[in-house]
Every structure is written in C-alpha cells, then in structure tokens.
Design a protein around this motif. Structure first.
Motif, PDB file in Angstrom:
ATOM      1  N   UNK A 441      36.969   1.276 -22.238  1.00 49.23           N
ATOM      2  CA  UNK A 441      36.355   2.041 -21.149  1.00 49.23           C
ATOM      3  C   UNK A 441      36.497   3.544 -21.338  1.00 49.23           C
ATOM      4  N   UNK A 442      37.499   3.977 -22.110  1.00 49.40           N
ATOM      5  CA  UNK A 442      37.708   5.410 -22.328  1.00 49.40           C
ATOM      6  C   UNK A 442      36.569   6.038 -23.143  1.00 49.40           C
ATOM      7  N   UNK A 443      35.813   5.198 -23.837  1.00 46.15           N
ATOM      8  CA  UNK A 443      34.701   5.719 -24.644  1.00 46.15           C
ATOM      9  C   UNK A 443      33.414   5.837 -23.846  1.00 46.15           C
ATOM     10  N   UNK A 444      33.422   5.366 -22.592  1.00 46.11           N
ATOM     11  CA  UNK A 444      32.242   5.473 -21.730  1.00 46.11           C
ATOM     12  C   UNK A 444      32.168   6.889 -21.183  1.00 46.11           C
ATOM     13  N   UNK A 445      30.999   7.453 -21.095  1.00 49.67           N
ATOM     14  CA  UNK A 445      30.736   8.825 -20.640  1.00 49.67           C
ATOM     15  C   UNK A 445      31.722   9.435 -19.673  1.00 49.67           C
ATOM     16  N   UNK A 446      31.352   9.500 -18.396  1.00 45.39           N
ATOM     17  CA  UNK A 446      32.193  10.108 -17.366  1.00 45.39           C
ATOM     18  C   UNK A 446      33.389   9.221 -17.076  1.00 45.39           C
ATOM     19  N   UNK A 447      34.537   9.849 -16.782  1.00 49.22           N
ATOM     20  CA  UNK A 447      35.765   9.067 -16.589  1.00 49.22           C
ATOM     21  C   UNK A 447      35.662   8.088 -15.420  1.00 49.22           C
ATOM     22  N   UNK A 448      34.962   8.498 -14.352  1.00 52.43           N
ATOM     23  CA  UNK A 448      34.855   7.628 -13.183  1.00 52.43           C
ATOM     24  C   UNK A 448      34.063   6.365 -13.517  1.00 52.43           C
ATOM     25  N   UNK A 449      33.021   6.519 -14.321  1.00 48.92           N
ATOM     26  CA  UNK A 449      32.254   5.361 -14.770  1.00 48.92           C
ATOM     27  C   UNK A 449      33.127   4.424 -15.591  1.00 48.92           C
ATOM     28  N   UNK A 450      33.924   5.001 -16.486  1.00 49.09           N
ATOM     29  CA  UNK A 450      34.833   4.196 -17.293  1.00 49.09           C
ATOM     30  C   UNK A 450      35.882   3.508 -16.453  1.00 49.09           C
ATOM     31  N   UNK A 451      36.425   4.225 -15.475  1.00 49.12           N
ATOM     32  CA  UNK A 451      37.465   3.670 -14.605  1.00 49.12           C
ATOM     33  C   UNK A 451      36.933   2.493 -13.791  1.00 49.12           C
ATOM     34  N   UNK A 452      35.769   2.685 -13.170  1.00 44.43           N
ATOM     35  CA  UNK A 452      35.178   1.607 -12.368  1.00 44.43           C
ATOM     36  C   UNK A 452      34.768   0.429 -13.252  1.00 44.43           C
ATOM     37  N   UNK A 453      34.279   0.723 -14.457  1.00 45.21           N
ATOM     38  CA  UNK A 453      33.904  -0.339 -15.394  1.00 45.21           C
ATOM     39  C   UNK A 453      35.132  -1.158 -15.790  1.00 45.21           C
ATOM     40  N   UNK A 454      36.256  -0.473 -15.978  1.00 48.13           N
ATOM     41  CA  UNK A 454      37.492  -1.174 -16.332  1.00 48.13           C
ATOM     42  C   UNK A 454      37.925  -2.127 -15.220  1.00 48.13           C
ATOM     43  N   UNK A 455      37.902  -1.643 -13.995  1.00 51.52           N
ATOM     44  CA  UNK A 455      38.313  -2.480 -12.856  1.00 51.52           C
ATOM     45  C   UNK A 455      37.359  -3.661 -12.689  1.00 51.52           C
ATOM     46  N   UNK A 456      36.060  -3.397 -12.743  1.00 48.61           N
ATOM     47  CA  UNK A 456      35.072  -4.469 -12.601  1.00 48.61           C
ATOM     48  C   UNK A 456      35.217  -5.490 -13.727  1.00 48.61           C
ATOM     49  N   UNK A 457      35.352  -5.010 -14.951  1.00 50.50           N
ATOM     50  CA  UNK A 457      35.494  -5.914 -16.088  1.00 50.50           C
ATOM     51  C   UNK A 457      36.738  -6.775 -15.980  1.00 50.50           C
ATOM     52  N   UNK A 458      37.836  -6.190 -15.480  1.00 47.90           N
ATOM     53  CA  UNK A 458      39.081  -6.944 -15.331  1.00 47.90           C
ATOM     54  C   UNK A 458      38.922  -8.059 -14.301  1.00 47.90           C
ATOM     55  N   UNK A 459      38.265  -7.756 -13.168  1.00 45.07           N
ATOM     56  CA  UNK A 459      38.069  -8.786 -12.140  1.00 45.07           C
ATOM     57  C   UNK A 459      37.126  -9.883 -12.634  1.00 45.07           C
ATOM     58  N   UNK A 460      36.098  -9.506 -13.366  1.00 41.98           N
ATOM     59  CA  UNK A 460      35.177 -10.505 -13.919  1.00 41.98           C
ATOM     60  C   UNK A 460      35.918 -11.429 -14.872  1.00 41.98           C
ATOM     61  N   UNK A 461      36.771 -10.858 -15.720  1.00 46.47           N
ATOM     62  CA  UNK A 461      37.540 -11.687 -16.652  1.00 46.47           C
ATOM     63  C   UNK A 461      38.501 -12.611 -15.905  1.00 46.47           C
ATOM     64  N   UNK A 462      39.103 -12.120 -14.811  1.00 44.65           N
ATOM     65  CA  UNK A 462      39.997 -12.969 -14.005  1.00 44.65           C
ATOM     66  C   UNK A 462      39.246 -14.174 -13.446  1.00 44.65           C
TER      67      UNK A 462
END
Length: 480
Positions: A441-462
């Motif tokens: 997620x750190x390689x995604x453009x804006x940090x907020x986009x990366x942060x939200x993508x990380x949280x969403x991806x983690x919940x989807x994987x759960x």
C-alpha cells in the motif's frame, strides 16, 4: 445470548463511532493544538494522576454490582439505597488521599486548582458508571448504549461553543476545557440517576455500616484489580512529568499524550465489548452454559480490528500524526506505532479479563495485575531518563502484551477451553498478510489512499479466510 451480544454491539459501536471520533479528533486534539503541548501535558499528567487513586471512589463496587445484579435482579432497590450513600462517603476518602498525595509530590497552586475539578470529575464519572452497571445488569443494553455517549455529546456542544464561537468572549485555556467536562459529567450523572430510579422505584438512602462492611468485603478483590491495572495503564505520563526536569517533563508528557490519545480512542471499543460481556458472561456462568463459542466470537470480533489497527499504525504513523498535530510529530509518530502494537494485548484483556472477572477468578487476576504493575513501573524508572516518552511507550508495550497473554492462558486453563489450532494458524497467516498488504500500500499514490486500501484489503482477507464469517453473523442476528 450471541444474538443479544451482536445486535447490541452493533448499536453501541454505531453510537460511539458517531460521537467519540469527533470528540477525540475534533475537540480534544484541537484543545491540545490551541493551548500547546506544555499546557496540555500538565493537564494530561494531572488527569492521569487523578485516576491513579480513583479506585477509592469505587472499591470494586461497579464490577461486583454488575455481576451480582445480573444474576439477582431483585436486589436492585435494596443495594441502590445503600450503595449511593456509600459512594458519597468514598468520594470524601478519595479526595483526602488524592490531595495528600499531591501535596507529598509537590504540586503547586495552579496544579491544585485544576486537580480540584479533576477530582470532582472522577467522582461524577465513577457515580455514573455505578448507575450504568445496574442498567446493563438488567440487560437494558440499548439504554446503556445511549448513556455511554451522552457525556461526550454534551462536551462536544459545550467545547464547540467555547472553541469555535465568540459567544462567551473568552480566551480558551486548559481550565475551560476542564470546566466544560465538569458540567457535562454532572448533567449525565443526573439523567442516569433518574433512569435507574425509574427501574428500581422509590428508594430511601441508608447509611448502614454493617451492609457497607459486608459489601466491601465481597468487592475488594475487584477494587484491588482495578487499582493495579490503573497503575500500569496510567502512571506513564505521571512518571514522565515527575522524573524529567521542568519544562521537559511536561513537554514529554504532552508528546506522549498525542499518541496515547489514539490508543485511548481505540481502547474505548474494547471497553464497549467488556461492558456488554460482563453481564452476559456472568449469566451464562450461573446457568452453567458453555462459554467457548461466545468467547471465540467476541475475541475474533475485537482481535482482527486490533491487529489491523496495530500494523497500519506502524506503516502510517508519521502521516497520521502530521495530519492531527502541529508540533513534535516526528517524536509522537514513533510512539504511536509502539503504543498501538500494545493494543493487541489490551484487546485480549478486554475479552478474557472480562470472562475471568465474571467467573470471580480474582486471585489469579490480581497476581497478574500486580506483576504487570511491577514490570511497568520498573521499566519506566529505567527507560524514562534515557529515552523519555519513548521509554514509557516501550514500558507500556511490554506490560500490555504480557498481561494480555497471561489472561488468555488463565482463561484456557480455568474454563478448559479447547485450543483451536486452525484458528491460531489463521491469526498468524492474517498478521503476515496484513504486513504484506501494508508494504504494497505504501507504493499507492497519496498516503490516505494507501492507508484506506490497506485497511479495506485486510478486512477483505479476514472475510476470505473466514476469520469474519458474515454468513454466521447474519444467522446470529436474524434467527438465534
């Protein structure tokens, strides 16, 4: 029971997500940015100091009462008549000891002025929590949910008028922040008292020393537990302010407060779990129902977000603190990652510590808490002079992970819970994958986009590995 727990948890989370983030990030954070780290650090240290001895306000009454009334509803009018008077007597004892301790460690006139209001606030909080313990013990969880956010709602209104309008034509100082809290807590206590009286009927306040003695003898193990846990949860900022020279101590306490505020915010959701689970576990134990499934369900619902919060805070600590604060973020961002990792231990405590409390396993819990306090105080003495606020953060991390692990082991042994190795493997895989998602997620453009993508991806994987089984949760809510 599972349906009652999940449906009321959803309501409780909704209300708290609606109100408390705005309080923490809109009001509390703004206050610190307005008055400065040194002034807020003074308040933060005094606030935590006022909490160290607040067990004298309660002596375990609230937790014991919650468990007792949940199992014996008919005792409410009798106990309410006696305990209200007992709470006022304990308030006097608490004030005497707290002022005495403040004089011994050398607080000045300015600190004593704030401490007067903070002591009164602690009484109002304790009194409201006792009243709420009766409401939740009667399984009136919806009513309790609305009361749980009432004080913060009132504070938001009052502080918003003081901070963002010129209605009162004042220069906002930390004192006004404390006065606003006092008014909000007082109104909340009066409203909660009226609700409890509507359920108990008319009562007559009684000063019965024999009843006090018997009740306190039963509740003192709960008091000791809360006292010990208060020390290892709240003494960090007090030791920072006292062990380091002026003005470094106050400033470091303020820096620590920046990160601790976020830990305190997420910990509130653990408190919500514990508030629902204590009367539910107590009733299940009395009825000799198997608690394994309820323990696993509640632990899963809390530990998965805890892991996501911990790992995402490590990856995005600098960005989060830069958005929230205007000074010293280069220090507080590192502290945030350390403290949030400790939230995994805190989440474990809120589930299994609550289960052990409902079972009355107080001796084991008190030994655990005493050990945790020794570890925390010792580490703070060693680390603060060398690492300042970072030293307190590391002391907290070690303490929280240790106490959480001990309570998990105690619960497994006392309740003879089967260790689900598939579940353990899922958790370990989940931690590893969340770390990988964070890196990507750190390689995604804006940090907020990366942060939200990380949280969403983690919940989807759960959900994909069925840590969160949405189908089962739907069945619980819809049918059971």
């Amino acid at each position: 029971m599972k349906r009652k727990f999940v449906t009321n948890l959803i309501l409780l989370l909704f209300l708290n997500l609606l109100i408390k983030p705005f309080w923490i990030f809109g009001i509390d954070r703004t206050v610190q940015n307005t008055v400065g780290d040194e002034s807020y650090g003074l308040y933060f240290a005094l606030f935590n100091f006022s909490m160290l001895l607040n067990i004298l306000l309660d002596l375990g009454i609230t937790n014991y009462n919650n468990r007792n009334i949940a199992q014996h509803n008919f005792l409410l009018p009798k106990h309410l008549s006696h305990i209200i008077s007992l709470k006022f007597l304990l308030a006097i004892v608490y004030a005497i000891f707290t002022f005495g301790a403040a004089a011994i460690i050398g607080y000045d006139q300015v600190q004593f002025h704030l401490l007067v209001f903070l002591i009164f606030n602690q009484f109002l909080i304790s009194f409201t929590l006792y009243l709420r313990s009766n409401i939740s013990a009667l399984h009136l969880f919806r009513t309790d949910s609305f009361i749980s956010v009432l004080d913060r709602t009132l504070m938001i209104i009052i502080c918003s008028l003081l901070l963002f309008t010129s209605m009162f034509n004042i220069v906002f100082t930390i004192n006004w922040f404390v006065y606003a809290q006092t008014l909000a807590y007082a109104i909340t206590a009066l409203i909660t008292l009226s609700i409890v009286l509507s359920k108990s009927g008319r009562i007559k306040i009684r000063f019965n020393l024999a009843f006090f003695a018997v009740f306190l003898r039963k509740s003192y193990p709960y008091a000791l537990l809360i006292l010990l846990m208060s020390f290892y949860n709240r003494i960090d900022s007090v030791m920072l302010e006292r062990l380091l020279p002026h003005p470094i101590g106050k400033e470091q306490a303020g820096i620590y407060a920046q990160a601790f505020r976020l830990l305190d915010a997420v910990s509130m959701f653990g408190v919500l779990f514990a508030g629902l689970l204590l009367p539910i576990f107590s009733k299940m134990i009395k009825l000799k129902e198997h608690i394994g499934q309820m323990a696993k369900l509640s632990f899963t619902l809390l530990i998965v977000p805890a892991i996501i919060i911990a790992i995402s805070s490590l990856y995005y600590s600098s960005e989060i603190m830069d958005v929230l604060y205007t000074s010293n973020t280069e220090n507080s961002s590192g502290i945030l990652g350390i403290l949030m990792t400790g939230f995994i231990g805190i989440a474990t405590t809120y589930i299994f510590g609550t289960l052990l409390t409902a079972n009355g396993s107080m001796k084991q819990l008190n030994i655990m808490a005493f050990t945790g306090m020794l570890i925390n105080v010792t580490l703070n003495f060693i680390l603060i002079p060398r690492f300042q606020a970072f030293g307190s953060a590391y002391a907290s991390l070690v303490t929280q992970l240790f106490t959480g692990a001990v309570q998990l082991i105690l619960a497994i042994r006392i309740f003879q819970l089967n260790v689900n190795f598939r579940f353990v493997f899922q958790i370990l895989i989940f931690i590893g994958v969340v770390a990988v998602i964070g890196t990507l997620s750190k390689s995604i453009g804006h940090w907020l986009t990366g942060y939200l993508s990380m949280i969403l991806g983690a919940f989807v994987f759960a959900i994909l590995i069925k840590l969160f089984n949405l189908k089962d949760l739907y069945k619980i809510i819809r049918y059971e």
